[in-house]
Design a protein around this motif. Structure first.
Motif, PDB file in Angstrom:
ATOM      1  N   TYR A   3       0.826  -1.210   0.000  1.00 37.80           N
ATOM      2  CA  TYR A   3       0.000   0.000   0.000  1.00 37.80           C
ATOM      3  C   TYR A   3       0.860   1.260   0.000  1.00 37.80           C
ATOM      4  O   TYR A   3       0.718   2.141  -0.860  1.00 37.80           O
ATOM      5  N   PHE A   4       1.774   1.342   0.975  1.00 38.21           N
ATOM      6  CA  PHE A   4       2.593   2.558   1.080  1.00 38.21           C
ATOM      7  C   PHE A   4       3.569   2.670  -0.094  1.00 38.21           C
ATOM      8  O   PHE A   4       3.906   3.771  -0.530  1.00 38.21           O
ATOM      9  N   GLY A   5       4.029   1.528  -0.611  1.00 43.32           N
ATOM     10  CA  GLY A   5       4.929   1.562  -1.755  1.00 43.32           C
ATOM     11  C   GLY A   5       4.256   2.126  -2.988  1.00 43.32           C
ATOM     12  O   GLY A   5       4.824   2.963  -3.698  1.00 43.32           O
ATOM     13  N   GLU A  37       1.645   4.116  -3.041  1.00 50.54           N
ATOM     14  CA  GLU A  37       1.405   5.537  -2.827  1.00 50.54           C
ATOM     15  C   GLU A  37       2.687   6.334  -3.026  1.00 50.54           C
ATOM     16  O   GLU A  37       2.675   7.437  -3.581  1.00 50.54           O
ATOM     17  N   GLY A  38       3.802   5.759  -2.581  1.00 51.70           N
ATOM     18  CA  GLY A  38       5.084   6.431  -2.777  1.00 51.70           C
ATOM     19  C   GLY A  38       5.446   6.565  -4.240  1.00 51.70           C
ATOM     20  O   GLY A  38       6.016   7.576  -4.666  1.00 51.70           O
ATOM     21  N   ARG A  39       5.111   5.544  -5.041  1.00 52.94           N
ATOM     22  CA  ARG A  39       5.383   5.606  -6.473  1.00 52.94           C
ATOM     23  C   ARG A  39       4.580   6.731  -7.131  1.00 52.94           C
ATOM     24  O   ARG A  39       5.071   7.415  -8.022  1.00 52.94           O
ATOM     25  N   LYS A  40       3.328   6.899  -6.681  1.00 51.37           N
ATOM     26  CA  LYS A  40       2.526   7.995  -7.227  1.00 51.37           C
ATOM     27  C   LYS A  40       3.180   9.343  -6.923  1.00 51.37           C
ATOM     28  O   LYS A  40       3.248  10.224  -7.790  1.00 51.37           O
ATOM     29  N   ALA A  41       3.680   9.503  -5.704  1.00 53.21           N
ATOM     30  CA  ALA A  41       4.341  10.757  -5.333  1.00 53.21           C
ATOM     31  C   ALA A  41       5.604  10.968  -6.151  1.00 53.21           C
ATOM     32  O   ALA A  41       5.916  12.090  -6.566  1.00 53.21           O
ATOM     33  N   CYS A  42       6.318   9.884  -6.400  1.00 52.32           N
ATOM     34  CA  CYS A  42       7.555   9.955  -7.182  1.00 52.32           C
ATOM     35  C   CYS A  42       7.269  10.392  -8.610  1.00 52.32           C
ATOM     36  O   CYS A  42       7.970  11.237  -9.175  1.00 52.32           O
ATOM     37  N   ALA A  75      12.747 -10.497  -5.803  1.00 52.66           N
ATOM     38  CA  ALA A  75      12.784  -9.145  -6.371  1.00 52.66           C
ATOM     39  C   ALA A  75      11.589  -8.908  -7.290  1.00 52.66           C
ATOM     40  O   ALA A  75      10.999  -7.817  -7.292  1.00 52.66           O
ATOM     41  N   LEU A  76      11.226  -9.913  -8.089  1.00 55.11           N
ATOM     42  CA  LEU A  76      10.068  -9.764  -8.967  1.00 55.11           C
ATOM     43  C   LEU A  76       8.787  -9.569  -8.160  1.00 55.11           C
ATOM     44  O   LEU A  76       7.978  -8.676  -8.448  1.00 55.11           O
ATOM     45  N   VAL A  77       8.581 -10.391  -7.136  1.00 57.47           N
ATOM     46  CA  VAL A  77       7.391 -10.246  -6.280  1.00 57.47           C
ATOM     47  C   VAL A  77       7.383  -8.866  -5.631  1.00 57.47           C
ATOM     48  O   VAL A  77       6.350  -8.199  -5.548  1.00 57.47           O
ATOM     49  N   THR A  78       8.561  -8.418  -5.200  1.00 60.36           N
ATOM     50  CA  THR A  78       8.669  -7.090  -4.586  1.00 60.36           C
ATOM     51  C   THR A  78       8.244  -6.002  -5.566  1.00 60.36           C
ATOM     52  O   THR A  78       7.507  -5.074  -5.210  1.00 60.36           O
ATOM     53  N   GLY A  79       8.704  -6.105  -6.803  1.00 61.92           N
ATOM     54  CA  GLY A  79       8.312  -5.125  -7.807  1.00 61.92           C
ATOM     55  C   GLY A  79       6.817  -5.114  -8.039  1.00 61.92           C
ATOM     56  O   GLY A  79       6.197  -4.046  -8.157  1.00 61.92           O
ATOM     57  N   LEU A  80       6.208  -6.303  -8.095  1.00 60.53           N
ATOM     58  CA  LEU A  80       4.763  -6.389  -8.293  1.00 60.53           C
ATOM     59  C   LEU A  80       4.006  -5.810  -7.101  1.00 60.53           C
ATOM     60  O   LEU A  80       2.991  -5.122  -7.259  1.00 60.53           O
ATOM     61  N   VAL A  81       4.494  -6.088  -5.892  1.00 56.99           N
ATOM     62  CA  VAL A  81       3.825  -5.598  -4.680  1.00 56.99           C
ATOM     63  C   VAL A  81       3.920  -4.082  -4.575  1.00 56.99           C
ATOM     64  O   VAL A  81       2.946  -3.400  -4.242  1.00 56.99           O
ATOM     65  N   LEU A  82       5.108  -3.530  -4.864  1.00 55.99           N
ATOM     66  CA  LEU A  82       5.339  -2.098  -4.664  1.00 55.99           C
ATOM     67  C   LEU A  82       5.017  -1.259  -5.898  1.00 55.99           C
ATOM     68  O   LEU A  82       5.088  -0.032  -5.836  1.00 55.99           O
TER      69      LEU A  82
END
Length: 498
Positions: free
Chosen positions: A92-94, A96-101, A214-221
């Protein structure tokens, strides 16, 4: 969380008997968790998760007992339910952070120096083309683009400058590759590392335990992931095991991995075409060719004394690479013995540089007719390349064939097969010959032509050196940064798929 990685129905039938559903597992621990504070809850869940991870992979051997391995995968995936609450929060926070970025980049356009890329490499300590590629990328990136690319690995030796080593919860022996093990990270450690580093793009070198995390992390964030396709795992598994079912399992798993990447980076056009022909549903390919160190691999390092020591004054055929069945070395040995019989065995010698599980059998097949040097590196390897006369590469499974480029830089004409990437590492008919796969007669006819015609060898050798001059590692780094910049939104839109 892992639902997108659902396996094909034929394989799912073999995963029956996996542990209960996630909800049941979490609910069972609620009474205990209710008595703990937040740090205690986290410690209890992550500890349980890591013990489950270690236990699920503890009995996997380096062979390929298929059903046992599939059951281990089911248990391995199930264990991640213990950390699901933390993964969901990071997700969730990841996002939202991407949107801010993205908003920040629209308001304040940046450049390459704003880019941050995490490069995740399984088996960084291994001796193979993939590990060598990323070691070269790491050194050059640290020198020319410090802070932009960070190489991340799991376990093993202490981290070097420009890289980070994550803690390994357990290790996993690589099926069919005796002696090779990979560190298995905690998914939560990977997510927290990526979050703390604020990467714009994740680059995954291989679909190993770290690459999968790393792939799962990318999908999650919500971070774009570049999946680098370096190895034909399905073909290798089939040839090493002799089992078509094993090859199918590996092929399905690899396809599931790469179809979830934002872009798949391939080392050759041939690899992209092969994946498409096998039904991979990949939206965008990017060809990122390998580089070669033309200062290290140089015809000027030819040593006549070494040439004579390797072959007793005979002309030298060179193979360099992993000594394994999937490289076509059985066919090379048979054809070479026929060649010796035709030529009375007095003017040519085969030199095998490298090591691997097939070496003992190959030595028994060739006896005293060939020279085995074992593993070489650095100046010793470069001198050996330059001191030979013709490079031969019989593999039909390589996506690139880095050794072919090193041979070209060393001024050696090369004879390669027409399947896979090696054909793109030479100029056909100019710096070497490309022969249709399976045409052993033509393969050795081209070799004999080069052995018998010194002028042709010299002309092709000079052309090979000139061709290799365009395969610099600096160009590779520039292409990697260009791709990642476009994915991160720093540059222009992605190009059309190749």
């Amino acid at each position: 969380m892992l639902r997108p990685f659902a396996l094909r129905p034929a394989l799912l039938r073999r995963l029956r008997g996996a542990p209960p559903e996630a909800e049941t597992k979490i609910l069972k621990h609620v009474p205990l968790l209710a008595r703990l504070g937040e740090p205690g809850i986290r410690k209890a869940l992550t500890g349980r998760y890591e013990r489950h991870l270690s236990g699920s992979l503890g009995d996997v051997g380096s062979g390929f007992p298929t059903l046992d391995f599939l059951s281990s995968i089911g248990s391995f995936m199930d264990g991640h339910t213990y950390i699901a609450p933390y993964v969901a929060l990071h997700g969730y926070f990841g996002r939202e952070g991407r949107k801010a970025c993205r908003l920040r980049r629209e308001v304040l356009p940046g450049n390459h120096e704003d880019l941050r890329v995490g490069v995740f490499v399984d088996g960084m300590e291994a001796v193979n083309g993939v590990a060598t590629t990323y070691r070269n990328v790491q050194v050059l990136a640290e020198r020319e683009h410090a802070g932009v690319l960070k190489v991340v690995r799991c376990g093993g030796a202490p981290a070097l400058d420009g890289e980070l080593s994550l803690r390994a919860v357990t290790t996993l022996p690589v099926p069919l590759y005796d002696g090779l093990t990979l560190g298995v990270p905690s998914l939560l450690d990977v997510i927290e590392h990526v979050t703390s580093e604020d990467y714009d793009v994740l680059h995954v070198a291989t679909p190993g335990p770290l690459g999968l995390a790393a792939l799962v992390t990318g999908l999650v964030l919500g971070i774009p992931v570049v999946g680098a396709y370096h190895t034909e795992f399905g073909a290798y598994a089939g040839r090493l095991s002799g089992d078509a079912f094993v090859a199918e399992i590996v092929e399905v798993a690899v396809r599931e991995f790469y179809e979830r990447c934002s872009v798949v980076a391939v080392p050759s056009q041939a690899t992209a075409l092969a994946l498409r022909n096998r039904g991979y549903r990949i939206g965008s390919f990017e060809v990122l060719k390998n580089g070669v160190d033309a200062e290290l691999f140089d015809p000027g390092k030819r040593d006549q004394g070494l040439h004579d020591a390797l072959g007793g004054g005979r002309k030298l055929l060179l193979y360099a690479g992993r000594v394994s069945k999937e490289k076509g070395l059985g066919r090379l040995a048979s054809g070479y013995l026929d060649l010796l019989r035709r030529r009375d065995g007095d003017d040519v010698r085969l030199v095998i540089v490298g090591d691997g599980p097939y070496r003992g059998e190959l030595e028994a097949m060739l006896g005293d007719c060939a020279t085995f040097t074992g593993f070489l590196k650095g100046e010793e390897l470069a001198s050996t390349f330059a001191s030979c006369d013709v490079f031969v590469f019989p593999s039909t499974t390589d996506t690139l064939g880095r050794a072919v480029a090193e041979a070209q830089a060393s001024g050696l004409p090369a004879v390669v097969c027409g399947t896979g990437g090696p054909r793109e590492c030479i100029q056909p008919g100019v710096s070497g010959f490309v022969v249709a796969s399976g045409d052993e007669e033509e393969f050795f006819s081209r070799i004999e032509g080069l052995l018998d015609d010194g002028a042709l060898r010299g002309r092709m050798g000079r052309a090979a050196r000139e061709f290799a001059g365009g395969l610099s590692w600096e160009a590779v780094i520039d292409e990697i940064l260009s791709l990642h910049s476009r994915l991160a939104g720093v540059g222009s839109d992605l190009p059309a798929s190749v």
